[in-house]
Design an enzyme around this catalytic site. Structure first.
Site, PDB file in Angstrom:
ATOM      1  N   GLY A  11       0.816  -1.209   0.000  1.00  0.00           N
ATOM      2  CA  GLY A  11       0.000   0.000   0.000  1.00  0.00           C
ATOM      3  C   GLY A  11       0.854   1.265   0.000  1.00  0.00           C
ATOM      4  N   ASP A  60      -1.797 -13.167   5.634  1.00  0.00           N
ATOM      5  CA  ASP A  60      -3.093 -12.505   5.468  1.00  0.00           C
ATOM      6  C   ASP A  60      -3.644 -12.171   6.845  1.00  0.00           C
ATOM      7  OD1 ASP A  60      -5.933 -12.000   4.887  1.00  0.00           O
ATOM      8  OD2 ASP A  60      -5.434 -12.783   2.904  1.00  0.00           O
ATOM      9  N   LEU A  61      -4.186 -10.960   6.993  1.00  0.00           N
ATOM     10  CA  LEU A  61      -4.734 -10.559   8.292  1.00  0.00           C
ATOM     11  C   LEU A  61      -5.956 -11.379   8.694  1.00  0.00           C
ATOM     12  CD1 LEU A  61      -2.703  -8.283   8.499  1.00  0.00           C
ATOM     13  CD2 LEU A  61      -4.554  -6.790   9.216  1.00  0.00           C
ATOM     14  N   ALA A  83      -1.810  -2.919   7.300  1.00  0.00           N
ATOM     15  CA  ALA A  83      -2.810  -3.549   6.428  1.00  0.00           C
ATOM     16  C   ALA A  83      -4.212  -3.234   6.923  1.00  0.00           C
ATOM     17  CB  ALA A  83      -2.599  -5.063   6.392  1.00  0.00           C
ATOM     18  N   SER A 127      -6.685   5.950  12.798  1.00  0.00           N
ATOM     19  CA  SER A 127      -7.110   6.949  11.811  1.00  0.00           C
ATOM     20  C   SER A 127      -7.939   8.070  12.441  1.00  0.00           C
ATOM     21  CB  SER A 127      -7.956   6.237  10.751  1.00  0.00           C
ATOM     22  OG  SER A 127      -8.672   7.164   9.979  1.00  0.00           O
ATOM     23  N   GLU A 129     -10.445   9.131  11.171  1.00  0.00           N
ATOM     24  CA  GLU A 129     -11.852   8.769  10.948  1.00  0.00           C
ATOM     25  C   GLU A 129     -12.506   8.296  12.252  1.00  0.00           C
ATOM     26  OE1 GLU A 129     -13.887   8.593   8.008  1.00  0.00           O
ATOM     27  OE2 GLU A 129     -12.392   9.936   7.159  1.00  0.00           O
ATOM     28  N   TYR A 151     -15.691   1.667   8.582  1.00  0.00           N
ATOM     29  CA  TYR A 151     -14.221   1.755   8.649  1.00  0.00           C
ATOM     30  C   TYR A 151     -13.787   2.425   9.951  1.00  0.00           C
ATOM     31  CZ  TYR A 151      -9.542   3.669   7.731  1.00  0.00           C
ATOM     32  OH  TYR A 151      -8.217   4.034   7.844  1.00  0.00           O
ATOM     33  N   LYS A 155     -11.652   0.829  13.113  1.00  0.00           N
ATOM     34  CA  LYS A 155     -10.381   1.408  13.591  1.00  0.00           C
ATOM     35  C   LYS A 155     -10.460   1.732  15.098  1.00  0.00           C
ATOM     36  CE  LYS A 155      -7.498   1.615  10.032  1.00  0.00           C
ATOM     37  NZ  LYS A 155      -6.187   0.944  10.035  1.00  0.00           N
ATOM     38  N   THR A 192      -8.263  12.651  -3.488  1.00  0.00           N
ATOM     39  CA  THR A 192      -7.129  13.483  -3.912  1.00  0.00           C
ATOM     40  C   THR A 192      -6.510  12.933  -5.195  1.00  0.00           C
ATOM     41  OG1 THR A 192      -5.718  12.144  -2.472  1.00  0.00           O
ATOM     42  CG2 THR A 192      -6.531  14.239  -1.591  1.00  0.00           C
ATOM     43  N   ARG A 280     -21.795  10.215   0.675  1.00  0.00           N
ATOM     44  CA  ARG A 280     -21.696   9.116   1.643  1.00  0.00           C
ATOM     45  C   ARG A 280     -22.965   9.042   2.495  1.00  0.00           C
ATOM     46  NH1 ARG A 280     -15.437   9.688   3.820  1.00  0.00           N
ATOM     47  NH2 ARG A 280     -14.506   9.289   1.803  1.00  0.00           N
ATOM     48  N   GLU A 283     -21.595  11.674   6.539  1.00  0.00           N
ATOM     49  CA  GLU A 283     -20.361  12.387   6.201  1.00  0.00           C
ATOM     50  C   GLU A 283     -19.719  12.970   7.451  1.00  0.00           C
ATOM     51  OE1 GLU A 283     -17.547  12.956   4.721  1.00  0.00           O
ATOM     52  OE2 GLU A 283     -18.532  12.983   2.769  1.00  0.00           O
TER      53      GLU A 283
HETATM   54  P1  NAP Z   1      -3.633   1.286   1.385  1.00  0.00           P
HETATM   55  O1  NAP Z   1      -2.783   1.934   0.336  1.00  0.00           O
HETATM   56  O2  NAP Z   1      -5.075   1.041   1.079  1.00  0.00           O
HETATM   57  O3  NAP Z   1      -2.941  -0.124   1.752  1.00  0.00           O
HETATM   58  C1  NAP Z   1      -3.630  -1.111   2.458  1.00  0.00           C
HETATM   59  C2  NAP Z   1      -2.757  -2.341   2.508  1.00  0.00           C
HETATM   60  O4  NAP Z   1      -3.425  -3.372   3.263  1.00  0.00           O
HETATM   61  C3  NAP Z   1      -2.423  -2.956   1.136  1.00  0.00           C
HETATM   62  O5  NAP Z   1      -1.077  -3.348   1.132  1.00  0.00           O
HETATM   63  C4  NAP Z   1      -3.328  -4.187   1.098  1.00  0.00           C
HETATM   64  O6  NAP Z   1      -2.846  -5.233   0.288  1.00  0.00           O
HETATM   65  C5  NAP Z   1      -3.279  -4.604   2.560  1.00  0.00           C
HETATM   66  N1  NAP Z   1      -4.333  -5.544   2.927  1.00  0.00           N
HETATM   67  C6  NAP Z   1      -5.665  -5.401   2.765  1.00  0.00           C
HETATM   68  N2  NAP Z   1      -6.314  -6.487   3.230  1.00  0.00           N
HETATM   69  C7  NAP Z   1      -5.360  -7.336   3.694  1.00  0.00           C
HETATM   70  C8  NAP Z   1      -5.404  -8.636   4.280  1.00  0.00           C
HETATM   71  N3  NAP Z   1      -6.551  -9.291   4.492  1.00  0.00           N
HETATM   72  N4  NAP Z   1      -4.241  -9.224   4.649  1.00  0.00           N
HETATM   73  C9  NAP Z   1      -3.058  -8.597   4.430  1.00  0.00           C
HETATM   74  N5  NAP Z   1      -2.958  -7.357   3.858  1.00  0.00           N
HETATM   75  C10 NAP Z   1      -4.100  -6.754   3.498  1.00  0.00           C
HETATM   76  O7  NAP Z   1      -3.564   2.108   2.746  1.00  0.00           O
HETATM   77  P2  NAP Z   1      -2.533   3.269   3.203  1.00  0.00           P
HETATM   78  O8  NAP Z   1      -3.052   4.578   2.733  1.00  0.00           O
HETATM   79  O9  NAP Z   1      -1.151   2.858   2.883  1.00  0.00           O
HETATM   80  O10 NAP Z   1      -2.773   3.263   4.771  1.00  0.00           O
HETATM   81  C11 NAP Z   1      -2.019   2.400   5.622  1.00  0.00           C
HETATM   82  C12 NAP Z   1      -2.776   2.173   6.907  1.00  0.00           C
HETATM   83  O11 NAP Z   1      -2.986   3.423   7.568  1.00  0.00           O
HETATM   84  C13 NAP Z   1      -4.154   1.563   6.732  1.00  0.00           C
HETATM   85  O12 NAP Z   1      -4.417   0.736   7.859  1.00  0.00           O
HETATM   86  C14 NAP Z   1      -5.086   2.758   6.759  1.00  0.00           C
HETATM   87  O13 NAP Z   1      -6.390   2.397   7.156  1.00  0.00           O
HETATM   88  C15 NAP Z   1      -4.381   3.626   7.777  1.00  0.00           C
HETATM   89  N6  NAP Z   1      -4.591   5.058   7.653  1.00  0.00           N
HETATM   90  C16 NAP Z   1      -4.371   5.667   6.449  1.00  0.00           C
HETATM   91  C17 NAP Z   1      -4.536   7.035   6.347  1.00  0.00           C
HETATM   92  C18 NAP Z   1      -4.288   7.759   5.027  1.00  0.00           C
HETATM   93  O14 NAP Z   1      -4.691   8.917   4.910  1.00  0.00           O
HETATM   94  N7  NAP Z   1      -3.593   7.145   4.082  1.00  0.00           N
HETATM   95  C19 NAP Z   1      -4.923   7.783   7.471  1.00  0.00           C
HETATM   96  C20 NAP Z   1      -5.086   7.128   8.693  1.00  0.00           C
HETATM   97  C21 NAP Z   1      -4.907   5.764   8.775  1.00  0.00           C
HETATM   98  P3  NAP Z   1      -3.230  -5.362  -1.291  1.00  0.00           P
HETATM   99  O15 NAP Z   1      -2.175  -4.572  -2.041  1.00  0.00           O
HETATM  100  O16 NAP Z   1      -3.155  -6.827  -1.525  1.00  0.00           O
HETATM  101  O17 NAP Z   1      -4.614  -4.791  -1.475  1.00  0.00           O
END
Ligand code: NAP
Length: 326
Positions: A11, A60-61, A83, A127, A129, A151, A155, A192, A280, A283
C-alpha cells in the site's frame, strides 16, 4: 541488522516506510496477501535493489496461523500493522469484511505478537476517521470518538485493543492516530488521487471532466512520507505512547480541486461535475488534528505543505500520463 515486519507493504504507507527503513540499514520484511495477479508497483524498485532488497512473505490478516508463523520466523524488532480495508466508501458496501480485516485483523496481529514475538515493538495504524463527528477542533488524544463509517468503527476497535494489549500484557504497542496523508502513490479511488489523475487526463486530452460528490468537506491533509517517519519515531521512544499526527491545517475538497487545476493553469469550474450518487451515507464535515503534542514529544513536524503536496501529485500524474503509463 535490526528487522522490521510491515503488513500492508504493497500500500501507499507501506512503500514509503519500507523505503525509509531500508535507507537506514534495516532488514525489512513485507507481508503480502496471496493474489491471482499481484501488482506490487509501489515497491517494485525496492524488490529489485541489488543489495539488501525488501523481502516479501505471504500472509493474510484474516489468517492467524500465518501471522504467528511470520512472527516466529522473521523475529522482528519492530512490527508495523498497516494492512486494512482502508477505503471508507467500501466499508459501507462491505462492512463485515472491513470489520474482519481492519478490526479483527489488528486483533490477530496483536495475538500473533503476544504469542510469537512479545519483545518486538508494535505500531497500529489508527485513523482520524475515529473522531468522526468530533465535538471540538482541533482533535487530540482527549477528543471522544464518534466514528461515522464501518471503517471508522473498525479502527476504534483496533485502537482500543492496542491500548488494552499494552495495559494487559505489558507489550510495547502504540497507536498512531494519523490524519489524511496523500502522495503520488495514493490509491486511485481516493478523492485526492482521483482529482490529480483527472487533471492529468484532461491536460493530455484523454478526458474533459471530473465527477465528484461534496466539495465542502474539509480534511487535514499531509504528505505520506512525513507520516511514515512519525510511525518510526513512535517506536523509537523510551516508553510506548499513542500520538495524533496531523498538520493542524485543514482545506476543503474544493481547495484541493482548485489548487490542482491551477497547477496546469486551468479553472476547475470548467471541468468539475457533481453527482449525488457519490455522497456518503454519513459524512464527516471537517477534521483537523493538533500536531503540537507529537511535535513536543517526538520532534516531528511535516516537511511538505498543502500546496507542495498538490503540486507533487499533479506533476507525478502528468508525468505518468505523458509517458503513457497506467
Ligand atoms: P492502502 O494503500 O489502502 O494499503 C492497504 C494495505 O493493506 C495494502 O497493502 C493491502 O494489500 C493490505 N491488505 C488489505 N487487506 C489485507 C489482508 N486481508 N491481509 C493482508 N494485507 C491486506 O492504505 P494506506 O493509505 O497505505 O494506509 C495504511 C494504513 O494506515 C491503513 O491501515 C489505513 O487504514 C491507515 N490510515 C491511512 C490514512 C491515510 O490517509 N492514508 C490515514 C489514517 C490511517 P493489497 O495490495 O493486496 O490490497
Amino acid at each position: 541488522m535490526p528487522t522490521a515486519l510491515i503488513t500492508g507493504v504493497t500500500g501507499q504507507d507501506g512503500s514509503f516506510l519500507a523505503e525509509q527503513l531500508l535507507a537506514r540499514g534495516w532488514r525489512v520484511v513485507g507481508v503480502a496477501r496471496r493474489s491471482a495477479s499481484p501488482n506490487p508497483w509501489r515497491i517494485a524498485h525496492l524488490l529489485d535493489r541489488p543489495t539488501d532488497p525488501l523481502e516479501l512473505r505471504e500472509g493474510d490478516l484474516l489468517d492467524l496461523g500465518s501471522l504467528i508463523d511470520l512472527m516466529r520466523e522473521v523475529r522482528p524488532d519492530h512490527v508495523y500493522n498497516l494492512a486494512a480495508q482502508s477505503f471508507v466508501p467500501t466499508s459501507w458496501r462491505q462492512p463485515l469484511l472491513t470489520g474482519d480485516v481492519t478490526a479483527l485483523g489488528a486483533a490477530r496481529m496483536l495475538e500473533a505478537l503476544r504469542l510469537g514475538a512479545p519483545d518486538a515493538r508494535f505500531y497500529q495504524a489508527s485513523s482520524s476517521e475515529m473522531f468522526g463527528l468530533a465535538e471540538h477542533e482541533p482533535q487530540d488524544l482527549h477528543t471522544p470518538f464518534h466514528p461515522r463509517s464501518p471503517y471508522g468503527v473498525a479502527k476504534v476497535y483496533a485502537h482500543h485493543l492496542t491500548v488494552n494489549y499494552r495495559e494487559s500484557h505489558g507489550l510495547f504497542v502504540v497507536s498512531g492516530i494519523l490524519f489524511n496523508h496523500e502522495s503520488e502513490r495514493r490509491g486511485n479511488e481516493f478523492v485526492t488521487r482521483k482529482v490529480t489523475r483527472a487533471v492529468a487526463a484532461i491536460e493530455t486530452g484523454r478526458a474533459d471532466h471530473l465527477t465528484l460528490g461534496r466539495l465542502d468537506v474539509k480534511r487535514d491533509w499531509g504528505f505520506a512520507g512525513d507520516y511514515t517517519r512519525a510511525m518510526t519515531l513512535m517506536l523509537e521512544q523510551d516508553a510506548p505512547r499513542d500520538h495524533v499526527i496531523a498538520t493542524g491545517r485543514c482545506h476543503s475538497v474544493q481547495d484541493f480541486v482548485s489548487r490542482a487545476f491551477a497547477v496546469v493553469g486551468r479553472d476547475w469550474r470548467a471541468h468539475v461535475r457533481h453527482d449525488e450518487a457519490l455522497l456518503r451515507p454519513a459524512e464527516i464535515p471537517s477534521l483537523r488534528g493538533d500536531p503540537a503534542p507529537a511535535h513536543r514529544a517526538l520532534g516531528w513536524s511535516p516537511t511538505v505543505d498543502f500546496d507542495q503536496l498538490v503540486e507533487r501529485m499533479v506533476h507525478a500524474d502528468l508525468d505518468r500520463a505523458r509517458r503513457g503509463l497506467p
